[in-house]
Motif scaffolding. Structure first.
Motif, PDB file in Angstrom:
ATOM      1  N   VAL A   1       0.821  -1.208   0.000  1.00 17.41           N
ATOM      2  CA  VAL A   1       0.000   0.000   0.000  1.00 17.41           C
ATOM      3  C   VAL A   1       0.858   1.262   0.000  1.00 17.41           C
ATOM      4  CG1 VAL A   1      -1.859   1.235   1.174  1.00 17.41           C
ATOM      5  CG2 VAL A   1      -1.776  -1.266   1.254  1.00 17.41           C
ATOM      6  N   LYS A   2       1.908   1.281   0.783  1.00 16.53           N
ATOM      7  CA  LYS A   2       2.729   2.485   0.914  1.00 16.53           C
ATOM      8  C   LYS A   2       3.290   2.927  -0.429  1.00 16.53           C
ATOM      9  CE  LYS A   2       6.725   4.395   3.372  1.00 16.53           C
ATOM     10  NZ  LYS A   2       7.789   4.111   4.388  1.00 16.53           N
ATOM     11  N   GLU A   3       3.877   1.996  -1.178  1.00 18.17           N
ATOM     12  CA  GLU A   3       4.489   2.350  -2.460  1.00 18.17           C
ATOM     13  C   GLU A   3       3.433   2.648  -3.530  1.00 18.17           C
ATOM     14  OE1 GLU A   3       7.242  -0.793  -0.565  1.00 18.17           O
ATOM     15  OE2 GLU A   3       5.090  -0.413  -0.744  1.00 18.17           O
ATOM     16  N   SER A   4       2.302   1.945  -3.464  1.00 18.94           N
ATOM     17  CA  SER A   4       1.287   2.050  -4.513  1.00 18.94           C
ATOM     18  C   SER A   4       0.363   3.243  -4.336  1.00 18.94           C
ATOM     19  CB  SER A   4       0.430   0.777  -4.548  1.00 18.94           C
ATOM     20  OG  SER A   4       1.228  -0.371  -4.629  1.00 18.94           O
ATOM     21  N   GLU A   5       0.236   3.736  -3.119  1.00 19.77           N
ATOM     22  CA  GLU A   5      -0.749   4.771  -2.802  1.00 19.77           C
ATOM     23  C   GLU A   5      -0.768   5.958  -3.756  1.00 19.77           C
ATOM     24  OE1 GLU A   5      -1.936   7.673   0.964  1.00 19.77           O
ATOM     25  OE2 GLU A   5      -0.845   5.810   1.319  1.00 19.77           O
ATOM     26  N   PRO A   6       0.399   6.501  -4.180  1.00 21.98           N
ATOM     27  CA  PRO A   6       0.364   7.672  -5.075  1.00 21.98           C
ATOM     28  C   PRO A   6      -0.309   7.404  -6.425  1.00 21.98           C
ATOM     29  CG  PRO A   6       2.540   7.433  -4.063  1.00 21.98           C
ATOM     30  CD  PRO A   6       1.779   6.180  -3.766  1.00 21.98           C
ATOM     31  N   MET A   7      -0.442   6.134  -6.814  1.00 23.60           N
ATOM     32  CA  MET A   7      -1.045   5.811  -8.110  1.00 23.60           C
ATOM     33  C   MET A   7      -2.559   5.904  -8.101  1.00 23.60           C
ATOM     34  SD  MET A   7       0.933   2.551  -9.712  1.00 23.60           S
ATOM     35  CE  MET A   7       0.463   1.421  -8.413  1.00 23.60           C
ATOM     36  N   PHE A   8      -3.179   5.660  -6.939  1.00 31.25           N
ATOM     37  CA  PHE A   8      -4.602   5.353  -6.909  1.00 31.25           C
ATOM     38  C   PHE A   8      -5.492   6.585  -7.024  1.00 31.25           C
ATOM     39  CE2 PHE A   8      -3.268   1.602  -4.057  1.00 31.25           C
ATOM     40  CZ  PHE A   8      -2.978   0.831  -5.160  1.00 31.25           C
ATOM     41  N   ASP A   9      -6.475   6.484  -7.925  1.00 32.31           N
ATOM     42  CA  ASP A   9      -7.563   7.467  -7.973  1.00 32.31           C
ATOM     43  C   ASP A   9      -8.667   7.052  -7.010  1.00 32.31           C
ATOM     44  OD1 ASP A   9      -6.545   9.132 -10.191  1.00 32.31           O
ATOM     45  OD2 ASP A   9      -6.852   7.331 -11.385  1.00 32.31           O
ATOM     46  N   ASP A  10      -9.043   5.780  -7.056  1.00 32.67           N
ATOM     47  CA  ASP A  10     -10.083   5.226  -6.187  1.00 32.67           C
ATOM     48  C   ASP A  10      -9.536   3.989  -5.494  1.00 32.67           C
ATOM     49  OD1 ASP A  10     -11.956   7.145  -7.099  1.00 32.67           O
ATOM     50  OD2 ASP A  10     -12.441   5.889  -8.816  1.00 32.67           O
ATOM     51  N   VAL A  11     -10.143   3.656  -4.349  1.00 36.99           N
ATOM     52  CA  VAL A  11      -9.655   2.528  -3.556  1.00 36.99           C
ATOM     53  C   VAL A  11     -10.828   1.699  -3.044  1.00 36.99           C
ATOM     54  CG1 VAL A  11      -8.282   1.808  -1.566  1.00 36.99           C
ATOM     55  CG2 VAL A  11      -7.656   3.870  -2.822  1.00 36.99           C
ATOM     56  N   VAL A  12     -10.694   0.386  -3.188  1.00 34.21           N
ATOM     57  CA  VAL A  12     -11.665  -0.571  -2.653  1.00 34.21           C
ATOM     58  C   VAL A  12     -10.987  -1.352  -1.533  1.00 34.21           C
ATOM     59  CG1 VAL A  12     -13.163  -2.532  -3.161  1.00 34.21           C
ATOM     60  CG2 VAL A  12     -12.707  -0.825  -4.938  1.00 34.21           C
ATOM     61  N   PHE A  13     -11.592  -1.331  -0.343  1.00 37.39           N
ATOM     62  CA  PHE A  13     -11.129  -2.162   0.764  1.00 37.39           C
ATOM     63  C   PHE A  13     -12.060  -3.367   0.873  1.00 37.39           C
ATOM     64  CE2 PHE A  13      -9.150   1.828   2.007  1.00 37.39           C
ATOM     65  CZ  PHE A  13      -7.944   1.420   2.565  1.00 37.39           C
ATOM     66  N   LEU A  14     -11.514  -4.562   0.641  1.00 41.79           N
ATOM     67  CA  LEU A  14     -12.288  -5.807   0.753  1.00 41.79           C
ATOM     68  C   LEU A  14     -11.974  -6.515   2.064  1.00 41.79           C
ATOM     69  CD1 LEU A  14     -12.037  -7.554  -2.748  1.00 41.79           C
ATOM     70  CD2 LEU A  14     -14.082  -6.595  -1.715  1.00 41.79           C
ATOM     71  N   GLN A  15     -13.003  -7.143   2.629  1.00 40.18           N
ATOM     72  CA  GLN A  15     -12.786  -7.984   3.808  1.00 40.18           C
ATOM     73  C   GLN A  15     -13.804  -9.112   3.807  1.00 40.18           C
ATOM     74  OE1 GLN A  15     -13.155  -6.159   7.727  1.00 40.18           O
ATOM     75  NE2 GLN A  15     -11.556  -7.509   8.492  1.00 40.18           N
ATOM     76  N   ASN A  16     -13.298 -10.335   3.892  1.00 40.15           N
ATOM     77  CA  ASN A  16     -14.160 -11.521   3.949  1.00 40.15           C
ATOM     78  C   ASN A  16     -15.215 -11.536   2.840  1.00 40.15           C
ATOM     79  OD1 ASN A  16     -12.824 -12.452   6.277  1.00 40.15           O
ATOM     80  ND2 ASN A  16     -14.143 -11.192   7.584  1.00 40.15           N
ATOM     81  N   GLY A  17     -14.811 -11.065   1.641  1.00 37.30           N
ATOM     82  CA  GLY A  17     -15.679 -11.172   0.484  1.00 37.30           C
ATOM     83  C   GLY A  17     -16.697 -10.068   0.301  1.00 37.30           C
ATOM     84  N   TRP A  18     -16.612  -9.004   1.094  1.00 40.12           N
ATOM     85  CA  TRP A  18     -17.521  -7.875   0.890  1.00 40.12           C
ATOM     86  C   TRP A  18     -16.740  -6.566   0.954  1.00 40.12           C
ATOM     87  CZ3 TRP A  18     -18.209  -4.620   5.230  1.00 40.12           C
ATOM     88  CH2 TRP A  18     -17.792  -5.140   6.455  1.00 40.12           C
ATOM     89  N   ILE A  19     -17.333  -5.517   0.394  1.00 38.01           N
ATOM     90  CA  ILE A  19     -16.651  -4.224   0.343  1.00 38.01           C
ATOM     91  C   ILE A  19     -16.852  -3.479   1.657  1.00 38.01           C
ATOM     92  CG2 ILE A  19     -16.578  -1.963  -0.781  1.00 38.01           C
ATOM     93  CD1 ILE A  19     -17.355  -3.323  -3.378  1.00 38.01           C
TER      94      ILE A  19
END
Length: 237
Positions: free
Chosen positions: A193-211
């Motif tokens: 996440v730390k290195e990739s964060e500057p790339m993201f326009d939108d972010v999806v956090f998934l947990q146990n198969g749901w958003i």
């Protein structure tokens, strides 16, 4: 079709996916904007790979509907999607150049000049045998194969998995330099996440198969007053 709908390249409604006794995804509703880079985040087993495979048309939902570019994933859709799996499916006996030539034969949209340019950017030698490459170098080669196609949708499943920081930095720089927001959408699952964060326009956090959360990276940082890396720790504490 409204202008808003035209701006959506991926739409999932009520997606459930079950493997025998395991429920992998539960009630996924998601709309991804055309021309964005979307981070797909979550711990192991949260459903990231399953979600990417569904979008790519490699597997089918138990229930719910998926639309990619306005229609259900099928053979025609696959020609419009570049999918980079987490598993390493390269042939060790081939050279780097032979690998790219082999892959290019499957796709009419292959851009040989782009592949050659990325070889230099990624610091790979065409004569090297794939079996002699480090894990990081193999990851770079897989990324070249995905990004050398001229397609509207690129799906990247853990492209940084298990590779060194310098290789991660090269891959991220290459993704950003090759990305054309007017022509392409990228959905990228990652634990880095730390290195990739500057790339993201939108972010999806998934947990146990749901958003658990879905918003623009900017809105999430503003709402929680922290980086996405710190938000990850709060979400999955």
């Amino acid at each position: 079709m409204s202008t808003e709908d035209q701006d959506i390249i991926i739409e999932l409604k009520g997606i459930h996916k079950r493997y025998l006794l395991k429920q992998a995804l539960t009630g996924i509703d998601l709309r991804i904007r055309r021309g964005s880079i979307v981070g797909l985040l979550g711990p192991n087993g949260s459903g990231k790979s399953t979600l990417l495979k569904l979008i790519a048309g490699m597997i089918y939902p138990t229930s719910g509907s998926i639309r990619v570019n306005g229609r259900e994933p099928d053979v025609r859709n696959k020609s419009q999607i570049a999918y980079l799996p987490e598993i390493d499916n390269l042939y060790g006996w081939m050279t780097v150049t032979e690998t790219l030539n082999f892959i290019s034969g499957f796709y009419a949209d292959w851009q040989a000049d782009k592949a050659a340019e990325m070889l230099q950017t990624m610091e790979l030698e065409g004569k090297q045998k794939v079996r002699s490459l480090s894990k990081g170098m193999r990851a770079r080669l897989k990324l070249i194969a995905a990004l050398s196609r001229k397609v509207p949708l690129v799906l990247l499943d853990e492209p940084f998995s298990g590779i060194d920081p310098s290789s991660r930095a090269k891959i991220i720089r290459s993704i950003l330099s090759e990305f054309q927001s007017d022509e392409q959408t990228i959905v990228l699952s990652t634990h880095s996440v730390k290195e990739s964060e500057p790339m993201f326009d939108d972010v999806v956090f998934l947990q146990n198969g749901w958003i658990k959360k879905f918003d623009s990276a900017e809105n999430l940082r503003a709402a929680y007053g922290c980086s996405l890396e710190n938000l990850w720790e709060k979400v999955y504490a």
